[in-house]
Design a protein around this motif. Structure first.
Motif, PDB file in Angstrom:
ATOM      1  N   CYS A  97      -8.128   2.458  -2.073  1.00  0.00           N
ATOM      2  CA  CYS A  97      -9.091   2.483  -0.966  1.00  0.00           C
ATOM      3  C   CYS A  97     -10.407   1.807  -1.350  1.00  0.00           C
ATOM      4  O   CYS A  97     -10.983   1.036  -0.568  1.00  0.00           O
ATOM      5  CB  CYS A  97      -9.343   3.931  -0.537  1.00  0.00           C
ATOM      6  SG  CYS A  97      -7.896   4.710   0.226  1.00  0.00           S
TER       7      CYS A  97
ATOM      8  N   LEU B 246      -9.844   9.504   5.979  1.00  0.00           N
ATOM      9  CA  LEU B 246     -10.397   9.781   4.650  1.00  0.00           C
ATOM     10  C   LEU B 246     -11.164  11.102   4.642  1.00  0.00           C
ATOM     11  O   LEU B 246     -11.129  11.836   3.646  1.00  0.00           O
ATOM     12  CB  LEU B 246     -11.299   8.624   4.219  1.00  0.00           C
ATOM     13  CG  LEU B 246     -10.597   7.310   3.875  1.00  0.00           C
ATOM     14  CD1 LEU B 246     -11.610   6.219   3.592  1.00  0.00           C
ATOM     15  CD2 LEU B 246      -9.691   7.493   2.657  1.00  0.00           C
TER      16      LEU B 246
ATOM     17  N   TYR C 293      -7.311   6.888  -3.586  1.00  0.00           N
ATOM     18  CA  TYR C 293      -8.676   6.582  -3.153  1.00  0.00           C
ATOM     19  C   TYR C 293      -9.347   5.621  -4.141  1.00  0.00           C
ATOM     20  O   TYR C 293      -9.919   4.602  -3.747  1.00  0.00           O
ATOM     21  CB  TYR C 293      -9.475   7.873  -3.011  1.00  0.00           C
ATOM     22  CG  TYR C 293     -10.906   7.640  -2.582  1.00  0.00           C
ATOM     23  CD1 TYR C 293     -11.200   7.342  -1.257  1.00  0.00           C
ATOM     24  CD2 TYR C 293     -11.947   7.684  -3.502  1.00  0.00           C
ATOM     25  CE1 TYR C 293     -12.513   7.103  -0.848  1.00  0.00           C
ATOM     26  CE2 TYR C 293     -13.247   7.442  -3.101  1.00  0.00           C
ATOM     27  CZ  TYR C 293     -13.535   7.156  -1.771  1.00  0.00           C
ATOM     28  OH  TYR C 293     -14.830   6.907  -1.385  1.00  0.00           O
TER      29      TYR C 293
ATOM     30  N   CYS D 257       0.819  -1.213   0.000  1.00  0.00           N
ATOM     31  CA  CYS D 257       0.000   0.000   0.000  1.00  0.00           C
ATOM     32  C   CYS D 257       0.851   1.261   0.000  1.00  0.00           C
ATOM     33  O   CYS D 257       0.373   2.337  -0.381  1.00  0.00           O
ATOM     34  CB  CYS D 257      -0.924   0.001   1.212  1.00  0.00           C
ATOM     35  SG  CYS D 257      -2.221  -1.260   1.146  1.00  0.00           S
TER      36      CYS D 257
ATOM     37  N   ALA E  82      -3.380   3.198   3.292  1.00  0.00           N
ATOM     38  CA  ALA E  82      -3.820   3.798   2.031  1.00  0.00           C
ATOM     39  C   ALA E  82      -4.407   5.186   2.265  1.00  0.00           C
ATOM     40  O   ALA E  82      -4.152   6.140   1.493  1.00  0.00           O
ATOM     41  CB  ALA E  82      -4.836   2.882   1.359  1.00  0.00           C
ATOM     42  N   ALA E  83      -5.196   5.339   3.332  1.00  0.00           N
ATOM     43  CA  ALA E  83      -5.784   6.652   3.619  1.00  0.00           C
ATOM     44  C   ALA E  83      -4.714   7.673   3.986  1.00  0.00           C
ATOM     45  O   ALA E  83      -4.805   8.855   3.615  1.00  0.00           O
ATOM     46  CB  ALA E  83      -6.805   6.520   4.752  1.00  0.00           C
TER      47      ALA E  83
ATOM     48  N   LEU F  61      -6.128  -0.266   5.162  1.00  0.00           N
ATOM     49  CA  LEU F  61      -6.889   0.927   4.800  1.00  0.00           C
ATOM     50  C   LEU F  61      -6.350   2.168   5.495  1.00  0.00           C
ATOM     51  O   LEU F  61      -6.383   3.270   4.939  1.00  0.00           O
ATOM     52  CB  LEU F  61      -8.366   0.715   5.149  1.00  0.00           C
ATOM     53  CG  LEU F  61      -9.344   1.745   4.604  1.00  0.00           C
ATOM     54  CD1 LEU F  61      -9.215   1.872   3.085  1.00  0.00           C
ATOM     55  CD2 LEU F  61     -10.779   1.400   4.987  1.00  0.00           C
ATOM     56  N   HIS F  62      -5.830   2.016   6.726  1.00  0.00           N
ATOM     57  CA  HIS F  62      -5.150   3.125   7.385  1.00  0.00           C
ATOM     58  C   HIS F  62      -3.990   3.628   6.534  1.00  0.00           C
ATOM     59  O   HIS F  62      -3.838   4.832   6.313  1.00  0.00           O
ATOM     60  CB  HIS F  62      -4.624   2.677   8.757  1.00  0.00           C
ATOM     61  CG  HIS F  62      -5.635   2.697   9.844  1.00  0.00           C
ATOM     62  ND1 HIS F  62      -6.296   1.575  10.264  1.00  0.00           N
ATOM     63  CD2 HIS F  62      -6.126   3.719  10.617  1.00  0.00           C
ATOM     64  CE1 HIS F  62      -7.126   1.868  11.241  1.00  0.00           C
ATOM     65  NE2 HIS F  62      -7.054   3.181  11.479  1.00  0.00           N
TER      66      HIS F  62
ATOM     67  N   PRO G 120      -9.839   4.637   9.783  1.00  0.00           N
ATOM     68  CA  PRO G 120      -9.632   5.064   8.393  1.00  0.00           C
ATOM     69  C   PRO G 120     -10.695   6.053   7.904  1.00  0.00           C
ATOM     70  O   PRO G 120     -10.408   6.901   7.057  1.00  0.00           O
ATOM     71  CB  PRO G 120      -9.691   3.747   7.612  1.00  0.00           C
ATOM     72  CG  PRO G 120      -9.295   2.706   8.589  1.00  0.00           C
ATOM     73  CD  PRO G 120      -9.841   3.170   9.905  1.00  0.00           C
TER      74      PRO G 120
ATOM     75  N   ILE H  14     -13.061   0.086   7.568  1.00  0.00           N
ATOM     76  CA  ILE H  14     -13.091   1.543   7.635  1.00  0.00           C
ATOM     77  C   ILE H  14     -13.318   2.053   9.051  1.00  0.00           C
ATOM     78  O   ILE H  14     -12.993   3.202   9.384  1.00  0.00           O
ATOM     79  CB  ILE H  14     -14.168   2.099   6.675  1.00  0.00           C
ATOM     80  CG1 ILE H  14     -13.968   3.595   6.454  1.00  0.00           C
ATOM     81  CG2 ILE H  14     -15.554   1.788   7.177  1.00  0.00           C
ATOM     82  CD1 ILE H  14     -14.833   4.168   5.358  1.00  0.00           C
TER      83      ILE H  14
END
Length: 385
Positions: free
Chosen positions: A96, A121, A92, A48, A80-81, A77-78, A117, A107
């Motif tokens: 994401c 975001l 995103y 990521c 990537a955000a 996801l953390h 996340p 999320i």
């Protein structure tokens, strides 16, 4: 704990080599995708962080868990955000959204700081809106009214291209870069296969052994026949050489009266007038009878009557024949034998014995041959020292 396989997959992710990563995962079915590495992150966390999201999407398809947390409690996801919050807006749609589709509950999972996340975001969304407002209010936006439309068009085009890439990404599922892993066979199938292979190998070995035994027997018979033939040949050669040697010494006894053997019998023959023995008289042919002197009754010697070791041979051939009559490994007896032969064929000694009995027409030829033979015997005696 060993991380050898996981670290190798990590190198492929850091290089962005998605094809090798895919082949490596396929060949190593027991690769632990969610295993925390020494850095505290998993393979999905590292993917990521990379600019290319292809490796992260591949890991998601291969079963990587988006809820796996690193040392700080962040899931995929953390990460990537957080990348999106740094200004990477395409993360995103590229990363994401696929993670949310794969695991929607990721999320709302908080990390050790209590941040989810969703909160990251939202902050990233606010930053993107401010960025767009600043970009629209910049002087460049007024000088170029179509810049906003161009930006929106590029964003839409990028999103469509990434969707198409994701749809086509599975086209390498049946590639031939590596050999496909065979399906797991049952124990019964494995046992049957091992039995067939063992039976086939033993049959082939037995056939090879039989052929080898037949060939070995044939070779042994051939070798035995060759050895027997060689032994008979050597025996015949020894018998032939012994017969020639006996004839040579017998003729020397007839002509020289005992000379030519290992010792001289009757060495005091001053003139060489030896009375013929009964055996010599029996072997005298008609030609020898014609060579007898009518006044003295002495048998005259022609070139053919001389007991040459090799009739019609050269002096070197005669000397080799004489030398073969004794064992050269016994130096003492060999030298004694050569000394007796040198005395026999010495020109002066030969003239004392046979000089008066030589025919006039062959006298010169006989003396030249005797001289050459004496020289060859002297050379062999020198070599034996």
């Amino acid at each position: 704990m060993s991380f050898r396989r996981e670290l190798r997959a990590l190198r492929y992710i850091q290089k962005g080599d998605v094809l090798r990563l895919k082949s490596y995962i396929r060949r190593h079915r027991h690769l632990q995708l969610d295993q925390p590495l020494p850095s505290g992150q998993s393979l999905l966390h590292t993917a990521c962080l990379m600019p290319d999201n292809a490796c992260a999407l591949l890991l998601l398809r291969k079963g990587a868990d988006p809820l796996q947390c690193d040392a700080a409690g962040n899931n995929a996801l953390h990460v990537a955000a957080q990348e999106m919050e740094k200004g990477e807006w395409r993360v995103y749609t590229d990363l994401c959204v696929p993670i949310l589709k794969h695991c929607p509950q990721a999320i709302d999972v908080p990390n050790k700081q209590g941040t989810t996340p969703r909160q990251i975001l939202r902050r990233a969304e606010d930053l993107m809106e401010r960025h767009m407002i600043e970009k629209e209010s910049s002087p460049e936006a007024y000088t170029n009214p179509s810049s906003k439309e161009t930006t929106e068009w590029r964003e839409k085009l990028l999103a469509e291209s990434m969707d198409e890439y994701q749809e086509l990404y599975g086209q390498y599922d049946d590639d031939d870069y590596v050999d496909s892993v065979p399906e797991t066979e049952s124990f019964e199938s494995w046992a049957d296969r091992i039995y067939r292979e063992y039976h086939a190998r033993n049959c082939r070995y037995d056939n090879t052994s039989v052929k080898t035994k037949v060939v070995t027997l044939q070779d042994t018979s051939r070798l035995v026949g060759e050895r027997r033939y060689q032994e008979r040949k050597e025996q015949m050669e020894r018998e032939l050489h012994q017969a020639k040697s006996d004839r040579y010494h017998r003729k020397c006894q007839e002509v020289f009266g005992g000379a030519g053997t290992s010792h001289e019998a009757g060495s005091k023959h001053g003139t060489g007038n030896v009375e013929p023995t009964e055996k010599s008289c029996d072997m005298t042919d008609n030609d020898s009878a014609h060579n007898t002197d009518t006044r003295t009754g002495i048998r005259m010697l022609s070139y053919k009557d001389i007991p040459w070791p090799v009739q019609g041979g050269t002096a070197e051939q005669m000397a080799r024949f004489i030398a073969a009559g004794a064992d050269s490994s016994d130096i003492t007896s060999y030298k004694r034998y050569l000394r007796a032969q040198r005395v026999t064929w010495h020109p002066d000694r030969f003239m004392q014995r046979c000089g008066a009995r030589l025919l006039a027409k062959d006298r010169v030829r006989v003396l030249e041959t005797v001289t050459s033979l004496s020289q060859e015997l002297n050379r062999l005696a020198e070599l034996a020292k």
